[in-house]
Design a protein around this motif. Sequence first.
Motif, mmCIF file in Angstrom:
data_model
loop_
_atom_site.group_PDB
_atom_site.id
_atom_site.type_symbol
_atom_site.label_atom_id
_atom_site.label_comp_id
_atom_site.label_asym_id
_atom_site.label_seq_id
_atom_site.Cartn_x
_atom_site.Cartn_y
_atom_site.Cartn_z
ATOM 1 N N UNK B 71 16.631 35.440 18.912
ATOM 2 C CA UNK B 71 17.798 34.605 18.637
ATOM 3 C C UNK B 71 17.679 34.153 17.192
ATOM 4 N N UNK B 72 18.720 34.402 16.413
ATOM 5 C CA UNK B 72 18.728 33.868 15.055
ATOM 6 C C UNK B 72 20.119 33.320 14.769
ATOM 7 N N UNK B 73 20.370 32.988 13.518
ATOM 8 C CA UNK B 73 21.652 32.335 13.196
ATOM 9 C C UNK B 73 22.846 33.259 13.450
ATOM 10 N N UNK B 74 22.585 34.566 13.546
ATOM 11 C CA UNK B 74 23.693 35.502 13.773
ATOM 12 C C UNK B 74 23.961 35.747 15.251
ATOM 13 N N UNK B 75 23.059 35.348 16.109
ATOM 14 C CA UNK B 75 23.298 35.543 17.536
ATOM 15 C C UNK B 75 22.061 36.027 18.260
ATOM 16 N N UNK B 76 22.288 36.615 19.420
ATOM 17 C CA UNK B 76 21.185 37.053 20.272
ATOM 18 C C UNK B 76 21.093 38.575 20.252
ATOM 19 N N UNK B 77 19.899 39.089 19.992
ATOM 20 C CA UNK B 77 19.679 40.529 20.059
ATOM 21 C C UNK B 77 18.611 40.801 21.099
ATOM 22 N N UNK B 78 18.940 41.590 22.094
ATOM 23 C CA UNK B 78 17.949 41.969 23.095
ATOM 24 C C UNK B 78 17.603 43.433 22.857
ATOM 25 N N UNK B 79 16.329 43.688 22.541
ATOM 26 C CA UNK B 79 15.861 45.057 22.362
ATOM 27 C C UNK B 79 15.038 45.409 23.591
ATOM 28 N N UNK B 80 15.641 46.170 24.484
ATOM 29 C CA UNK B 80 14.960 46.513 25.729
ATOM 30 C C UNK B 80 14.547 47.971 25.689
#
Lengths: 292, 84
Positions: B71-80
């Motif tokens: 989670x950063x200021x740009x949003x949520x990234x899930x790398x699965x």
Amino acid sequence: MASLKALKLRIGSVKSTQKITKAMKTVAAAKLRRAQDAALAGRPYAERLEAVMASLASKVVISASSPKLLTGTGKDDRHLLVVVTSERGLAGGFNTNIVRAARRRADELIAAGKSVRFYIVGRKARAAINRYYPKLTLHDHDMSQAKTARFEDAHAIAQDLIARYEDDRFDVAHLFFSRFQSALVQEPTEKQLIPVPLAKGAAQAGSAAAVDYEPDEEAILADLLPKNVAIQIYGALLENQAGFYGSQMTAMDNATRNAGDMINRLTIQYNRTRQAAITTELVEIISGAEAL
Amino acid sequence: MPLHFELVTPEKLVRSEGVYMVTVPGTEGDFGVLEGHSPLVSTLRDGDLLVFVTQAAQPATIRVQGGFAEVNERGLTVLAERAE
């Protein structure tokens, strides 16, 4: 002048060559579609992971206990060039361009007094690298069994590289492959693989908001760093595969066209020779008849 | 302001959209991410990702295996590693 029979044989042989190049072009085009989809679909993951790694690397407080994959060995003397090429040829300048990029880099490093070793993936780099830099090959990864780029291969290569790195065999690893842009354009690309390259603007990392790590920073890094290496290699394999088929398709298309031109030229020559032979024969018959 | 949510696997970009909230199965327990969540990096355990497109909507369930979430200021990234 070549005899009629020789010309006819020649035309036949060029025609069968043309059939082969045409078939290869069709096959390459079909495989390109699939390889291209795989390469493009694989890009977001590699890019995101790289971005996360870079931002993580710039935020993490570097201490003596930080993993070496992130911080480096503190030296910059021994470079390992990982050169990824295809297993097969007949793809124009595809492999040559990758090897050339690697050689340029190697020469630069050698000139700067660094030690350079090679890690070869794919059959086509082997001959070229061994010719220019004999006895500098550290390892040669055999990919001849792999029909498509598989994650397991990338994973195995990454494991091997990391083991060698932990063993303190080299300081910096560079990855050379060809980035797929289109069927016509493949760009030889260099990427720093180990240690993780820091994000640009890492200097003002201190001002960035504190990040929470679950479970903790070190566990995440221990999990992420090897994964990142594997994914970067996997990306290179995918890009290479797509680029290879693109390049092969273009090369075979050119070859088919050249063969066509050659057939036209030879056919004209054949017809002229045939006519000349007929004319000679007629002249002989007529003069023979006149002599009676 | 919706939360920008991305779910990526090595094979492809599964989702990239603005959503209301996502519940992520972290190694140390599930956590919900809304817009403006503080920066966070967490590894994932195998489990279900719940995606709430709007506040009232029924969540969509995506099964994920291995990987991590950022989670950063740009949003949520899930790398699965895998998602279905």
